[in-house]
Scaffold this active site. Structure first.
Site, PDB file in Angstrom:
ATOM      1  N   GLU A 252       0.929  -1.306   0.147  1.00  8.92           N
ATOM      2  CA  GLU A 252       0.021  -0.100   0.042  1.00  8.92           C
ATOM      3  C   GLU A 252       1.025   1.503  -0.300  1.00  8.92           C
ATOM      4  OE1 GLU A 252      -3.805  -0.440   1.708  1.00  8.92           O
ATOM      5  OE2 GLU A 252      -2.962  -2.178   3.103  1.00  8.92           O
ATOM      6  N   HIS A 268       7.556 -27.332   4.266  1.00  7.46           N
ATOM      7  CA  HIS A 268       6.769 -28.002   3.765  1.00  7.46           C
ATOM      8  C   HIS A 268       6.445 -28.028   2.453  1.00  7.46           C
ATOM      9  CE1 HIS A 268       7.380 -29.890   7.671  1.00  7.46           C
ATOM     10  NE2 HIS A 268       7.449 -28.667   7.751  1.00  7.46           N
ATOM     11  N   LYS A 362     -13.485   0.180  -4.370  1.00  2.09           N
ATOM     12  CA  LYS A 362     -14.418   0.432  -3.425  1.00  2.09           C
ATOM     13  C   LYS A 362     -15.770   1.151  -3.884  1.00  2.09           C
ATOM     14  CE  LYS A 362     -12.138  -0.088   0.758  1.00  2.09           C
ATOM     15  NZ  LYS A 362     -11.466   0.536   2.120  1.00  2.09           N
TER      16      LYS A 362
HETATM   17  C1  F6R Z   1      -5.923   1.704   3.581  1.00  2.00           C
HETATM   18  C2  F6R Z   1      -6.330   0.402   4.284  1.00  2.00           C
HETATM   19  C3  F6R Z   1      -6.837  -0.835   4.342  1.00  2.00           C
HETATM   20  C4  F6R Z   1      -8.656  -0.587   4.622  1.00  2.00           C
HETATM   21  C5  F6R Z   1      -9.382  -1.431   4.250  1.00  2.00           C
HETATM   22  C6  F6R Z   1     -10.178  -1.546   4.950  1.00  2.00           C
HETATM   23  O1  F6R Z   1      -5.125   2.704   4.384  1.00  2.00           O
HETATM   24  O2  F6R Z   1      -5.176   0.286   5.219  1.00  2.00           O
HETATM   25  O3  F6R Z   1      -5.854  -1.867   4.124  1.00  2.00           O
HETATM   26  O4  F6R Z   1      -7.452  -1.017   5.935  1.00  2.00           O
HETATM   27  O5  F6R Z   1      -9.747  -1.217   3.080  1.00  2.00           O
HETATM   28  O6  F6R Z   1     -10.853  -0.301   5.046  1.00  2.00           O
HETATM   29  P1  F6R Z   1     -11.052   0.173   7.226  1.00  2.00           P
HETATM   30  O7  F6R Z   1     -10.020   0.408   7.445  1.00  2.00           O
HETATM   31  O8  F6R Z   1     -11.449   1.806   6.399  1.00  2.00           O
HETATM   32  O9  F6R Z   1     -12.511  -0.721   7.131  1.00  2.00           O
END
Ligand code: F6R
Length: 374
Positions: A252, A268, A362
């Site tokens: 990320e 393994h 998303k």
């Molecule tokens: C972004 C990050 C992502 C979010 C994930 C879930 O910085 O680390 O991995 O954590 O998309 O979103 P949240 O944390 O808002 O539930």
């Protein structure tokens, strides 16, 4: 032209400086500052959570029969971190990354839903599944629909400060899980673990921060060695969550593919994959997360596994966990990776905060355009 000034194989502009001026120029989301403040986050996160959860009933009656932590990505990793710190806990503990709760969850199960934004659909789905089973999920969030659900159903809520990236909030998101286990009388002495972790992380920050010159800074050195390599991170025992954290921080922050695995299982299967195909394995760079206070059988395996792989991979580095108690050992292993991923982002010319691909996905899933190929 030196290796770090040359255009990368992927066409990324590689630059050599890793000093505060370069940080200021590229890090628009203040990711460095958030990572540098991990000690403060641990302290504030734990204090907030204890205040929010002390005296709260987390199961309707009687002893809890288990613990489930629901979350994704940067909100889920705290579940793994705490999972490494609870040896001897008398009930099962599981981290759920997905839409569904395990079949064994009952009204006596402590369910902890962690979502920084409060809007992650998998985590919200778990809460929606938990309520009809009679659970009272603890909600850890900075707002969104999870905070609204907590208010509507009068659920225990740990409110964390907004304005950060979830992955940069690990101190705020992990300590409430330990505090919830204490409130449920399932864990004792977590305050000592937090106190040691605060100290160990503060000490490490003094060694890894951008002000520290390259030659004295382990994270900068590793970042330079990782350029245009495929990072593979191995953990064993308490360093397994740290290996996962390294991988996702590299993904990320530095926008690079990276993978993790754990010992003893990888001995393994995965080990066999390193024997051939130098064209592929020759780009791999191994990061080994050793825990000097860990199980000697695992440490021996890590050392022998490394010796078998060393001649075949592009490079290898061993990071030693610090501290005595598990929380400090996990977080110290992970913290070197947090800084390394940020320095690697700078070397690749990337602002570490935005995660465009994740946000795009998303948005598509929320029906805001684009079509799926199948
Ligand atoms: C972004 C990050 C992502 C979010 C994930 C879930 O910085 O680390 O991995 O954590 O998309 O979103 P949240 O944390 O808002 O539930």
């Amino acid at each position: 032209m030196s290796a770090v000034d040359a255009p990368g194989a992927e066409g990324r502009a590689l630059r050599g400086e890793l000093d505060p001026a370069r940080v200021a120029a590229l890090d628009t989301g203040s990711e460095f500052e958030a990572v540098a403040r991990l000690s403060e986050q641990l302290e504030a996160g734990y204090t907030r959570a204890v205040a929010a959860l002390t005296g709260k009933r987390l199961v309707p009656s009687g002893r809890p029969d288990g613990v489930v932590v629901c979350g994704m990505g940067g909100s889920a990793i705290g579940g793994d971190v705490i999972g490494a710190c609870i040896s001897g806990m008398p009930v099962p503990y599981q981290v759920v990354r997905g839409y569904e709760l395990p079949a064994w969850v009952s009204e006596a199960t402590v369910v902890i839903a962690v979502s920084y934004s409060g809007n992650t659909e998998e985590t919200l789905s778990c809460v929606a599944r938990a309520l009809p089973r009679g659970c009272r999920p603890v909600c850890v969030t900075s707002g969104g629909r999870l905070a609204a659900l907590a208010a509507r159903h009068d659920l225990p809520l740990v409110a964390v400060p907004g304005g950060l990236q979830p992955r940069a909030s690990i101190g705020f998101l992990s300590t409430p899980i330990g505090a919830a286990l204490e409130a449920a009388d399932l864990l004792h002495g977590f305050d000592e673990q937090v106190a040691e972790a605060i100290e160990v992380i503060a000490e490490l920050r003094g060694e890894l921060a951008p002000e520290v010159a390259d030659d004295d800074n382990e994270a900068k050195t590793i970042a330079r060695r990782l350029l245009n390599c495929l990072p593979i991170v191995y953990g064993a025992g308490v360093t397994v969550p740290a290996a996962r954290r390294w991988k996702s921080q590299l993904n990320e922050n530095a926008e690079t593919p990276a993978f993790f695995n754990e010992l003893p299982e990888l001995d393994h299967n995965e080990l066999a994959g390193w024997a051939t195909n130098p064209g592929v394995v020759g780009r791999a760079f191994l990061v080994l997360l050793d825990d000097p206070a860990g199980d000697e059988r695992l440490r021996r395996r890590l050392a022998f596994t490394a010796s078998i792989m060393q001649p075949r991979v592009a490079g290898l580095v061993r990071i030693a966990a610090r501290g005595v108690l598990p929380l400090a050992r996990v977080l110290s292993s992970a913290y070197v990776g947090d800084f390394t991923s940020l320095y690697l982002a700078l070397l690749y010319g990337i602002d570490p905060a935005p995660v465009v691909a994740i946000e795009d996905l998303k948005a598509r899933l929320a029906g805001e355009g684009g079509s799926a190929p199948f």
